[in-house]
Design an enzyme around this catalytic site. Sequence first.
Site, PDB file in Angstrom:
ATOM      1  N   GLY A  90       7.342   3.431  -4.077  1.00  0.00           N
ATOM      2  CA  GLY A  90       6.031   2.858  -4.247  1.00  0.00           C
ATOM      3  C   GLY A  90       5.131   2.880  -3.039  1.00  0.00           C
ATOM      4  O   GLY A  90       5.247   3.729  -2.168  1.00  0.00           O
ATOM      5  N   SER A  91       4.233   1.934  -3.025  1.00  0.00           N
ATOM      6  CA  SER A  91       3.079   1.988  -2.167  1.00  0.00           C
ATOM      7  C   SER A  91       3.431   1.916  -0.693  1.00  0.00           C
ATOM      8  O   SER A  91       4.371   1.243  -0.271  1.00  0.00           O
ATOM      9  CB  SER A  91       2.162   0.837  -2.508  1.00  0.00           C
ATOM     10  OG  SER A  91       1.181   0.722  -1.533  1.00  0.00           O
ATOM     11  N   SER A  92       2.613   2.602   0.102  1.00  0.00           N
ATOM     12  CA  SER A  92       2.763   2.562   1.546  1.00  0.00           C
ATOM     13  C   SER A  92       2.201   1.268   2.132  1.00  0.00           C
ATOM     14  O   SER A  92       2.147   1.118   3.342  1.00  0.00           O
ATOM     15  CB  SER A  92       2.107   3.792   2.172  1.00  0.00           C
ATOM     16  OG  SER A  92       0.907   4.113   1.521  1.00  0.00           O
TER      17      SER A  92
END
Lengths: 141, 415
Positions: free
Chosen positions: A61-63
């Site tokens: 998922g997101s950074s």
Amino acid sequence: MEITADALIGGTASGTVLRLDAPISFWGGVDPETSAICLAGHPQEGARLAGTILVIENLIGSSSSSAVMLELLYRGIGPAALILGGRDAILPIGALVAAQMDWKACPVLVLENPPFQTGEKLQINDANITRLEPDATPPQS
Amino acid sequence: MQLTPSERAVLAGETASKGTRMAMEIVTGAARILGAKALVPVTSSHIDGCLYHGDSGVLYCEQLAEAGARVSIPSTTNVGALNLLKPDQVRVPADRRHMAFRLMEAHSRMGCRPSWTCAPYQAGARPAMGDQIAWGESNAVAFANTVLGARTNRYGDFLDIACAITGRAPLYGLHKTEARQGQLIIDVSSLDTNLRCEDAFYPVLGALIGRLSGESVPVIVGLENSNPREDQLKALCAGAASTGAAALIHIIGVTPEAPNLNALESIKEKIIVTSGMITKTRDSLSLAKGEVIDSIALGSPHFSVDECRAVRRLLKGRRSKIPIFICTGRHVMDVLAQDNSDASLASHGIEFVVDTCVVVTPILPEGGSVMMTNSAKFAHYSKGNTGHDPVFGSLGECIESALAGRLVRDAALWR
């Protein structure tokens, strides 16, 4: 019983394992104000990360997850230690920044196929992980 | 780790500000964690760290800026937590609003280009094939690697700005040619030919790719004759980067680094995608059951000019019964303003969300509980971030549902 891992960020910690049974992105998956897992349908939904030895085999998922990690540490509700199944910088970066800001960072270790299950008690000294007896009091560090 | 003399001098505090030294400590610390043997010079950065997640990130970025850190390469900013053009749109208490603003401001102070978009590649930041870059924001990373052939790993908050300040990134992963080879074939050639051209197919396929790929670099076979447009590839990359770790997807006949068909024999692992897998993935993106829809959320990644114009065409002059949010950037608003498309869309019930988006900050209507979207990324993150149950649909289904004020499906769409 002692197991040697790779210490990405050294330190000592002890606590109870919380093992995530499905991958998670901290951004969108962990509430930075409570440390609770808030991803709908995640097997550990509702569990709080604060003070746990968090075992995560797969990250996704997101950074933005570094920021959630930093916020947990800043608020004093971060995990006591992180054990990752593979090398990844996203969560350790949160701990690196916390150290630069003189906030309490947490040790981060890497161990392929970590065998630890939720509820086990562990003691961590840099790269060494010791399994404690279920009723043993963690040694003072 | 092998550092150059100039990198060592920065670390020793001899040649740069204290802020630059802090940034270099983060870059080298990350390199050590990742097992990188050296740093690689990078030519652009996209900064994810300007979205407010709490006071800690604000305090850190302000400390960097205060200590003299400035970006040394062209650096765009991802979305922030505020619509700076329409402050009242976001429902946050004054203290949080102030901190979110301070965070955005700190990035401007460090010399970032204030683009405030998750689609920088449609706002002028177009690295060339083979360029070494340090980008954050998972969809932008996947797009840069996949569609542009630039080379970046997923740089999270703090490492992204640290790379922008130092002009360096850890030399590991997708910066290196060997890590960019395809490892898993995902074959979609048995799916209906028309379906393979539909806009709504791409986010769903992306979500499936993300789930199937794990840590492998996937190679997609079967889109050679579909000629996917950039916005379709954008939706595919965003879907794959939300449900999985995908940061590079090769699409045979479409993306610049994809192997040719003959080279596929060396890849052992292969998955044949059935229409049942597509339907199941599509259904997994909808958590709400029933016909109630409270709002429509479009633009994750940020809508392009073409996508905004498609909404205008689908509305056919009719007015929506429920709020339709289009999340986009100033680069798009500037173009729409040239022929008054922005005003026209607004008069039909569209609310533009600029500099930010509806799943990263409270914008969706209070009291509502179901949002419909054509974005796999919105669908994936909606429940956790906003509490709203997502319903996934095509753009056409979203607009028809908005006009009807309840869920409308296009039975002919999924064959």
